[in-house]
Scaffold this motif. Structure first.
Motif, mmCIF file in Angstrom:
data_model
loop_
_atom_site.group_PDB
_atom_site.id
_atom_site.type_symbol
_atom_site.label_atom_id
_atom_site.label_comp_id
_atom_site.label_asym_id
_atom_site.label_seq_id
_atom_site.Cartn_x
_atom_site.Cartn_y
_atom_site.Cartn_z
ATOM 1 N N LEU A 292 6.298 6.655 -9.969
ATOM 2 C CA LEU A 292 7.419 5.826 -9.505
ATOM 3 C C LEU A 292 7.097 5.177 -8.163
ATOM 4 C CD1 LEU A 292 10.469 8.089 -10.470
ATOM 5 C CD2 LEU A 292 9.624 6.057 -11.642
ATOM 6 N N ALA A 293 6.443 5.921 -7.277
ATOM 7 C CA ALA A 293 6.068 5.337 -5.986
ATOM 8 C C ALA A 293 5.063 4.212 -6.168
ATOM 9 C CB ALA A 293 5.496 6.423 -5.076
ATOM 10 N N SER A 294 4.136 4.367 -7.115
ATOM 11 C CA SER A 294 3.169 3.296 -7.361
ATOM 12 C C SER A 294 3.852 2.058 -7.941
ATOM 13 C CB SER A 294 2.067 3.790 -8.305
ATOM 14 O OG SER A 294 2.597 4.097 -9.579
ATOM 15 N N LEU A 295 4.838 2.261 -8.832
ATOM 16 C CA LEU A 295 5.595 1.122 -9.370
ATOM 17 C C LEU A 295 6.360 0.409 -8.259
ATOM 18 C CD1 LEU A 295 6.987 2.644 -12.693
ATOM 19 C CD2 LEU A 295 5.109 1.015 -12.432
ATOM 20 N N LEU A 296 6.940 1.190 -7.343
ATOM 21 C CA LEU A 296 7.642 0.587 -6.214
ATOM 22 C C LEU A 296 6.688 -0.230 -5.356
ATOM 23 C CD1 LEU A 296 10.175 0.283 -4.458
ATOM 24 C CD2 LEU A 296 9.541 2.428 -3.325
ATOM 25 N N MET A 297 5.492 0.287 -5.148
ATOM 26 C CA MET A 297 4.501 -0.449 -4.369
ATOM 27 C C MET A 297 4.151 -1.770 -5.039
ATOM 28 S SD MET A 297 0.608 0.736 -3.465
ATOM 29 C CE MET A 297 0.277 0.924 -5.220
ATOM 30 N N MET A 298 3.991 -1.761 -6.358
ATOM 31 C CA MET A 298 3.676 -2.997 -7.076
ATOM 32 C C MET A 298 4.794 -4.012 -6.935
ATOM 33 S SD MET A 298 2.042 -1.351 -10.556
ATOM 34 C CE MET A 298 0.662 -0.200 -10.458
ATOM 35 N N ILE A 299 6.033 -3.545 -7.050
ATOM 36 C CA ILE A 299 7.178 -4.452 -6.921
ATOM 37 C C ILE A 299 7.245 -5.032 -5.517
ATOM 38 C CG2 ILE A 299 9.695 -4.557 -6.940
ATOM 39 C CD1 ILE A 299 9.640 -2.432 -9.139
ATOM 40 N N LEU A 300 7.029 -4.197 -4.502
ATOM 41 C CA LEU A 300 7.103 -4.662 -3.117
ATOM 42 C C LEU A 300 6.006 -5.684 -2.818
ATOM 43 C CD1 LEU A 300 7.880 -1.291 -1.298
ATOM 44 C CD2 LEU A 300 9.437 -3.217 -1.631
ATOM 45 N N ALA A 337 -1.971 -11.986 -0.408
ATOM 46 C CA ALA A 337 -1.919 -10.772 -1.231
ATOM 47 C C ALA A 337 -3.081 -9.839 -0.912
ATOM 48 C CB ALA A 337 -1.932 -11.154 -2.712
ATOM 49 N N ILE A 338 -4.285 -10.403 -0.697
ATOM 50 C CA ILE A 338 -5.441 -9.570 -0.383
ATOM 51 C C ILE A 338 -5.280 -8.904 0.976
ATOM 52 C CG2 ILE A 338 -7.907 -9.662 0.157
ATOM 53 C CD1 ILE A 338 -8.184 -11.769 -2.034
ATOM 54 N N VAL A 339 -4.743 -9.643 1.949
ATOM 55 C CA VAL A 339 -4.507 -9.057 3.272
ATOM 56 C C VAL A 339 -3.547 -7.871 3.174
ATOM 57 C CG1 VAL A 339 -3.433 -9.461 5.525
ATOM 58 C CG2 VAL A 339 -5.043 -11.130 4.589
ATOM 59 N N VAL A 340 -2.444 -8.062 2.447
ATOM 60 C CA VAL A 340 -1.462 -6.979 2.288
ATOM 61 C C VAL A 340 -2.090 -5.788 1.563
ATOM 62 C CG1 VAL A 340 0.743 -6.330 1.256
ATOM 63 C CG2 VAL A 340 0.488 -8.567 2.333
ATOM 64 N N ALA A 341 -2.840 -6.056 0.493
ATOM 65 C CA ALA A 341 -3.460 -4.966 -0.273
ATOM 66 C C ALA A 341 -4.502 -4.231 0.557
ATOM 67 C CB ALA A 341 -4.079 -5.521 -1.547
ATOM 68 N N ALA A 342 -5.289 -4.972 1.346
ATOM 69 C CA ALA A 342 -6.331 -4.337 2.163
ATOM 70 C C ALA A 342 -5.716 -3.433 3.223
ATOM 71 C CB ALA A 342 -7.208 -5.411 2.807
ATOM 72 N N VAL A 343 -4.675 -3.934 3.901
ATOM 73 C CA VAL A 343 -4.008 -3.103 4.919
ATOM 74 C C VAL A 343 -3.347 -1.898 4.258
ATOM 75 C CG1 VAL A 343 -2.164 -3.067 6.638
ATOM 76 C CG2 VAL A 343 -3.681 -5.043 6.478
ATOM 77 N N THR A 344 -2.754 -2.108 3.092
ATOM 78 C CA THR A 344 -2.123 -1.001 2.366
ATOM 79 C C THR A 344 -3.149 0.062 2.000
ATOM 80 O OG1 THR A 344 -0.417 -2.454 1.452
ATOM 81 C CG2 THR A 344 -0.831 -0.394 0.299
ATOM 82 N N ALA A 379 -4.340 2.025 -8.114
ATOM 83 C CA ALA A 379 -2.962 1.529 -8.192
ATOM 84 C C ALA A 379 -2.748 0.361 -7.235
ATOM 85 C CB ALA A 379 -1.977 2.656 -7.876
ATOM 86 N N VAL A 380 -3.371 0.415 -6.055
ATOM 87 C CA VAL A 380 -3.265 -0.702 -5.104
ATOM 88 C C VAL A 380 -3.931 -1.950 -5.686
ATOM 89 C CG1 VAL A 380 -3.924 -1.522 -2.815
ATOM 90 C CG2 VAL A 380 -3.147 0.831 -3.116
ATOM 91 N N VAL A 381 -5.085 -1.778 -6.314
ATOM 92 C CA VAL A 381 -5.791 -2.922 -6.917
ATOM 93 C C VAL A 381 -4.957 -3.517 -8.059
ATOM 94 C CG1 VAL A 381 -7.857 -3.627 -8.159
ATOM 95 C CG2 VAL A 381 -8.038 -2.028 -6.252
ATOM 96 N N ILE A 382 -4.352 -2.649 -8.861
ATOM 97 C CA ILE A 382 -3.492 -3.132 -9.947
ATOM 98 C C ILE A 382 -2.283 -3.875 -9.371
ATOM 99 C CG2 ILE A 382 -1.989 -2.410 -11.834
ATOM 100 C CD1 ILE A 382 -3.929 -0.109 -12.329
ATOM 101 N N ALA A 383 -1.720 -3.320 -8.290
ATOM 102 C CA ALA A 383 -0.591 -3.997 -7.646
ATOM 103 C C ALA A 383 -1.000 -5.374 -7.131
ATOM 104 C CB ALA A 383 -0.063 -3.138 -6.493
ATOM 105 N N LEU A 384 -2.220 -5.479 -6.598
ATOM 106 C CA LEU A 384 -2.725 -6.776 -6.132
ATOM 107 C C LEU A 384 -2.820 -7.763 -7.287
ATOM 108 C CD1 LEU A 384 -4.080 -8.657 -4.075
ATOM 109 C CD2 LEU A 384 -6.244 -7.496 -4.575
ATOM 110 N N ALA A 385 -3.366 -7.310 -8.420
ATOM 111 C CA ALA A 385 -3.488 -8.196 -9.576
ATOM 112 C C ALA A 385 -2.114 -8.629 -10.087
ATOM 113 C CB ALA A 385 -4.259 -7.486 -10.695
ATOM 114 N N ILE A 386 -1.161 -7.697 -10.111
ATOM 115 C CA ILE A 386 0.191 -8.040 -10.568
ATOM 116 C C ILE A 386 0.847 -9.025 -9.610
ATOM 117 C CG2 ILE A 386 2.504 -7.098 -10.936
ATOM 118 C CD1 ILE A 386 1.209 -4.583 -11.998
ATOM 119 N N ALA A 387 0.645 -8.825 -8.305
ATOM 120 C CA ALA A 387 1.248 -9.720 -7.320
ATOM 121 C C ALA A 387 0.706 -11.147 -7.469
ATOM 122 C CB ALA A 387 0.977 -9.192 -5.916
ATOM 123 N N ILE A 388 -0.601 -11.271 -7.632
ATOM 124 C CA ILE A 388 -1.190 -12.602 -7.795
ATOM 125 C C ILE A 388 -0.748 -13.219 -9.113
ATOM 126 C CG2 ILE A 388 -3.359 -13.845 -8.054
ATOM 127 C CD1 ILE A 388 -4.638 -11.906 -6.134
#
Length: 406
Positions: A292-300, A337-344, A379-388
């Motif tokens: 659930l936390a990973s899903l929240l991260m993807m949404i954010l 998106a890459i900046v946010v994912a890298a810092v995350t 999960a962060v990489v997947i969130a990056l792909a979903i965000a883009i």
């Protein structure tokens, strides 16, 4: 060339490029594309420098969600390992116990003479008897409680070696609960017998609730008031995990003695871990929290990129009006998106071990393992792909016709 940022703090993207490049030589078109690339990077840099307050909100929210994901996943993997901490401490190659016994902490009783009967099936060196049960405890200060007693033939401590008869070993994470300082020679009472601390170990941290205490097999059998000539487990091989016998021998032994469960040490450890996950549901609950936390991260992260497109829509249209294309808009959006994912990801790797260290007094069985960090990182990489990907529809709206509409 200077980018414009929201609020009129810049003059616009000063990139005077003709939109029709078909008749130009290749080297000229390549130079213009490089100029567009440099302009997109300049725009991205200006956003980060001048509007970092807005970007920081997205960074913090995504980082918090990612750190929670990584922490929960580390707790889950530690829970799985702690569910079999005692079998791994004992080691060995093959475990023999009563049929249908799935977990070390809830054993059955078998005759110790099975050791000789199984010798021809399991010629893996010497065998050891293991006893386990719960007994009363009186600390050196007189405080009472319960402990989980493990009796092992040839029991040894990590720091002092072999445990003498009448001695016991405690885990370093339980010393405070047992009112022990860790110095050998302290006297306590297990059951009705007076015992002396012989040493410590750091391999028995558990969520069981009662601290593990290791002693010799004969002494444990006396403390637990087991019948003579009985044991809870028979383990072949030494204290270090070893290769089990061939599956054919294990199957032959199981067929010959259906009243016994004969498993490799790896299989028995996995059975103990699975037992705790199935019976308590705690492992599933922890894993669900991580998901659930990973899903929240993807949404954010997806929401942060969408907010960026909305916040700087006029500036992106200005880029189009000065010769940029959708590729350049994609570059800017993907850059954010890459900046946010890298810092995350960086915050995850730095803060998760710190959180585990802070929580160590409450969860001594939780430890940070670098290999377990690969799943939250994925999960962060997947969130990056979903965000883009989620920004694709919005980016496609920034076509040449959008300039004329404005």
């Amino acid at each position: 060339m200077q980018p414009a940022v929201r609020g009129g703090r810049g003059p616009g993207l000063l990139m005077k490029v003709k939109p029709h490049l078909g008749g130009l030589p290749d080297h000229v078109r390549r130079s213009l594309r490089q100029a567009n690339f440099a302009a997109a990077l300049a725009f991205l840099s200006a956003v980060i420098r001048r509007d970092w307050h807005s970007l920081m909100i997205t960074l913090i929210t995504c980082s918090v969600a990612a750190v929670v994901t990584a922490f929960q996943y580390q707790v889950y993997t530690s829970f799985v390992r702690a569910g079999a901490v005692a079998p791994r401490y004992v080691g060995g190659a093959v475990w023999v116990t009563a049929s249908s016994i799935e977990c070390f902490d809830f054993p059955g009783v078998i005759g110790e003479d099975y050791s000789g009967q199984l010798a021809r099936f399991l010629p893996q060196g010497s065998s050891r008897r293991i006893a386990f049960g719960f007994a009363g405890w009186t600390s050196p200060t007189g405080r009472r409680g319960n402990v989980a007693v493990i009796g092992i033939d040839g029991a040894a401590a990590d720091d002092t070696g072999r445990v003498p008869d009448g001695g016991f070993v405690a885990d370093v994470s339980d010393l405070a609960r047992l009112d022990l300082s860790g110095e050998p020679g302290q006297v306590a009472t297990l059951g009705n017998e007076t015992m002396v601390l012989s040493g410590t170990t750091d391999r028995l941290a558990s969520f069981l609730g009662a601290p593990y205490v290791v002693t010799t097999f004969e002494r444990a059998r006396s403390i637990l008031r087991m019948d003579p000539s009985t044991t809870n487990f028979i383990v072949t091989g030494g204290p270090e995990p070893d290769r089990a016998e061939t599956p054919g021998l294990l199957a032959e032994a199981s067929a010959r003695f259906p009243e016994l469960a004969i498993l490799s040490s790896t299989d028995f450890a996995a059975s103990s871990s699975n037992y705790w996950q199935r019976k308590t549901g705690a492992g599933s609950a922890i894993l669900l929290a991580a998901v659930l936390a990973s899903l929240l991260m993807m949404i954010l992260l997806a929401n942060g990129v969408s907010r960026f497109l909305q916040r700087y829509s006029q500036d992106l249209l200005s880029m189009l009006g000065h010769g940029a294309g959708q590729r350049d808009i994609w570059l800017v959006t993907g850059g954010i998106a890459i900046v946010v994912a890298a810092v995350t990801l960086l915050a995850t790797m730095l803060l998760t071990p710190l959180m585990i260290a802070v929580a160590r007094p409450l969860f001594p069985w939780v430890e940070f393992v670098a290999a377990d960090a690969l799943v939250p990182s994925a999960a962060v990489v997947i969130a990056l792909a979903i965000a883009i990907g989620s920004a694709g529809k919005a980016v496609r709206q920034f076509g040449p016709e959008a300039v004329f509409r404005t």
